[in-house]
Design a protein around this motif. Structure first.
Motif, mmCIF file in Angstrom:
data_model
loop_
_atom_site.group_PDB
_atom_site.id
_atom_site.type_symbol
_atom_site.label_atom_id
_atom_site.label_comp_id
_atom_site.label_asym_id
_atom_site.label_seq_id
_atom_site.Cartn_x
_atom_site.Cartn_y
_atom_site.Cartn_z
ATOM 1 N N UNK A 477 0.846 -1.193 0.000
ATOM 2 C CA UNK A 477 0.000 0.000 0.000
ATOM 3 C C UNK A 477 0.885 1.248 0.000
ATOM 4 N N UNK A 478 0.373 2.330 -0.554
ATOM 5 C CA UNK A 478 1.159 3.569 -0.654
ATOM 6 C C UNK A 478 1.566 4.089 0.724
ATOM 7 N N UNK A 479 0.648 4.174 1.701
ATOM 8 C CA UNK A 479 1.077 4.669 3.019
ATOM 9 C C UNK A 479 2.173 3.836 3.648
ATOM 10 N N UNK A 480 2.085 2.493 3.521
ATOM 11 C CA UNK A 480 3.118 1.638 4.100
ATOM 12 C C UNK A 480 4.447 1.858 3.400
ATOM 13 N N UNK A 481 4.432 1.957 2.071
ATOM 14 C CA UNK A 481 5.669 2.190 1.324
ATOM 15 C C UNK A 481 6.328 3.482 1.764
ATOM 16 N N UNK A 482 5.548 4.532 1.919
ATOM 17 C CA UNK A 482 6.117 5.831 2.297
ATOM 18 C C UNK A 482 6.639 5.802 3.727
#
Length: 613
Positions: A477-482
């Motif tokens: 997911x984008x939030x986890x990646x960031x």
């Protein structure tokens, strides 16, 4: 609040008066002489004044009856005890001639505490149980809750407190074995009994899943519940949930829930330490990764956040979002192309950033196969410009967002990202800036990615187009990646390639089937899937590591660090210049192939890092 007090104060006064009178009756076996009746009447105003005073001091009337909890009962105990102690003191100081019997004070303390406690519980029982029985079960959604841990119990309390349409009939626990249990009056059944059997037995139609459940478990659960004709929902779990003070929002399961992993344990102190009060610049700040970077960075209170992107509309959208949510933050929104050195130089000179996150890039593999010059211009030249300016202006830390497609690349986009990786690493041998690369796989729901494409095809009635039945990709997911990009930036050293742990790869075919199921449809009856064939530049499986990086150690629960010797800038510069000087699509592809082959061959010649224990 005034209306509540107008009701509560008289109720409390009557309750305290009755309890005090009953204390006298109990003490004297329900036979009161005129002396003690007179004593009751004469001391009652003092007793009521002391009790009302302790109620004010302990905020008794600010505590909502419908949410009565153990903490509220403890607060009641403290207030009642304080009132009893004060009454003992007043008995000595004020009633020297006709003192209240100490046993009366103790009995009154017990009765008042029990009476107010029962009153509170009756209000909660009425709200959570009686009202439901009175209005009947028409319209109620008979519901099962997955697991019986504190998160699930918090969901139950919230649903009861808010008079939700969801009527919880049971918990279903995957750990429970054998006989069922009861939690908060609701039975707990073992998952091994089977969802279909439980649904029929309990006449349930819905399943609520706490958002803390890992995606792998959610995926299996959705599949099983679908077979049992149970509709699955996700409920966010927050610290306030267990108190039942906030209404939980019930939503349908999304594809992100199916791929969610256990939350990463972040070193938030280290992240905040290297971001807070620093001037931060993000390139590609209007893109999928860049925009989320800006959202998470602004919460860490940087001295200034500079968002750079070539999309005017994208920058405008982020300006509207961030400026409204953080009106006091120091924000700068620049419409600029990272390949324009003079424009970027002005931005660096004006804002003198201390941290740079370089997320600007072209990422679509088939599109870049048809536009190799554009890919090289943006991904290679753009990175070179930002790397050079960061070193020349004394940026403290530079984080480059890379991709798994840079590992033994088979396409133009991956090749340009590998060349960019090498240039970033080479910068660590030239300037004092700490340069590092963060490499990871696909992110869900990014612009133009597979999930939005599949959704659009489903909306149009299908079919869904999948390139190959065995095509696999890593997803996050984008939030986890960031979050992990920020963590990597905090722990990485200059020249490092930090690789995010992506979990198990997911078949694109399975992803398509999951999306069909989540849309309330069935494959292949409602929506079909067709195979279009592998597109130019695509691999069946992506990789995250080069040979020499395999077995590299973890520097964090979900981050690997490939500490490799950085190439010399002069050597990489020569290759970069060859690529940038290409004038035709064929030339740039040929030179990219030669350059990347040299890098990959060098990797094969490098001894593997000894596998960490």
């Amino acid at each position: 609040m005034k209306r509540r007090l107008a009701i509560l104060i008289p109720v409390y006064l009557v309750t305290y008066s009755v309890c005090y009178y009953v204390a006298f009756l109990l003490r004297f076996d329900f036979s009161l002489s005129e002396r003690y009746v007179s004593m009751y009447a004469g001391t009652l105003p003092v007793v009521l004044l002391l009790k009302l005073s302790t109620n004010i001091a302990t905020s008794e009337w600010r505590r909502r009856f419908r949410y009565t909890s153990i903490r509220d009962v403890f607060n009641l105990f403290v207030g009642s005890s304080a009132a009893a102690v004060l009454l003992f003191c007043a008995n000595v100081a004020l009633f020297s001639e006709a003192r209240i019997p100490r046993s009366v004070i103790l009995i009154d303390w017990t009765l008042a505490m029990l009476a107010i406690g029962v009153l509170r519980m009756l209000v909660r029982v009425y709200r959570e149980q009686v009202r439901i029985l009175l209005r009947g079960h028409d319209g109620c959604k008979r519901t099962l809750i997955f697991r019986s841990d504190k998160n699930s119990i918090g969901i139950l309390r919230t649903l009861q407190a808010t008079s939700s349409d969801f009527q919880v009939v049971a918990f279903v626990d995957p750990v429970l074995r054998g006989a069922s249990a009861v939690v908060s009056g609701v039975p707990v059944y073992a998952e091994e009994e089977g969802w279909a059997r439980l649904a029929k037995k309990l006449r349930a139609h819905h399943v609520l899943i706490p958002s803390s459940v890992p995606g792998k478990v959610v995926r299996a659960l959705v599949s099983e519940c679908s077979k049992a004709n149970l509709k699955t929902h996700i409920i966010p779990t927050v610290p306030e949930l267990a108190d039942g003070r906030y209404k939980v929002s019930v939503r349908d399961v999304t594809i992100s829930d199916l791929l969610r992993r256990e939350p990463a344990e972040l070193d938030r102190r280290a992240i905040r330490q290297y971001v807070s009060n620093k001037r931060v610049l993000v390139t590609g700040g209007a893109g999928s990764i860049g925009s989320e970077l800006c959202r998470q960075l602004i919460r860490l209170q940087p001295a200034e956040l500079v968002l750079v992107d070539q999309s005017e509309f994208g920058v405008f959208t982020m300006q509207q979002e961030l400026s409204s949510q953080y009106p006091d933050a120091s924000l700068c929104f620049a419409v600029a192309d990272v390949t324009d050195r003079s424009a970027m130089a002005r931005i660096f000179e004006s804002h003198t950033p201390q941290l740079v996150f370089h997320a600007a890039a072209y990422k679509h593999v088939p599109l870049m196969e048809d536009n190799p010059l554009a890919a090289v211009h943006n991904n290679v030249l753009g990175t070179k410009v930002v790397v050079d300016l960061s070193g020349e202006t004394g940026v403290e830390r530079f984080v480059f967002i890379s991709t798994d497609k840079a590992v033994r690349p088979s396409n133009v986009m991956g090749s340009t990202k590998l060349v960019a990786e090498k240039y970033v690493q080479a910068g660590s041998r030239t300037w004092d800036t700490q340069y590092m690369c963060v490499r990871f796989g696909n992110v869900l729901n990014s612009a133009g990615s597979v999930v939005p494409t599949f959704r659009k095809q489903i909306e149009l009635g299908g079919p869904i187009s999948v390139t190959h039945p065995e095509m696999e990709r890593f997803f996050m997911t984008i939030p986890e990646a960031v979050q992990l990009v920020l963590q990597a930036g905090a722990i990485g050293s200059s020249g490092d390639v930090l690789i995010l742990e992506m979990g198990e790869p997911v078949k694109i075919l399975d992803l398509a089937k999951d999306l069909i199921s989540l849309s309330g449809l069935h494959y292949p009856d409602d929506i079909d899937i067709v195979f279009s064939g592998i597109r130019p530049g695509e691999k069946l499986q992506e990789e995250l590591f080069y040979h020499c990086e395999e077995g590299t150690k973890k520097v964090h629960d979900k981050i690997f660090c490939a500490s490799r010797k950085a190439p010399r800038l002069v050597d990489v510069h020569r290759n970069v210049n060859r690529v940038l000087e290409s004038n035709t699509d064929d030339d740039v592809k040929q030179i990219l192939t030669e350059t990347v082959s040299a890098f990959v061959d060098a990797d094969r010649a490098t001894p593997r890092i000894r596998r960490a224990a």
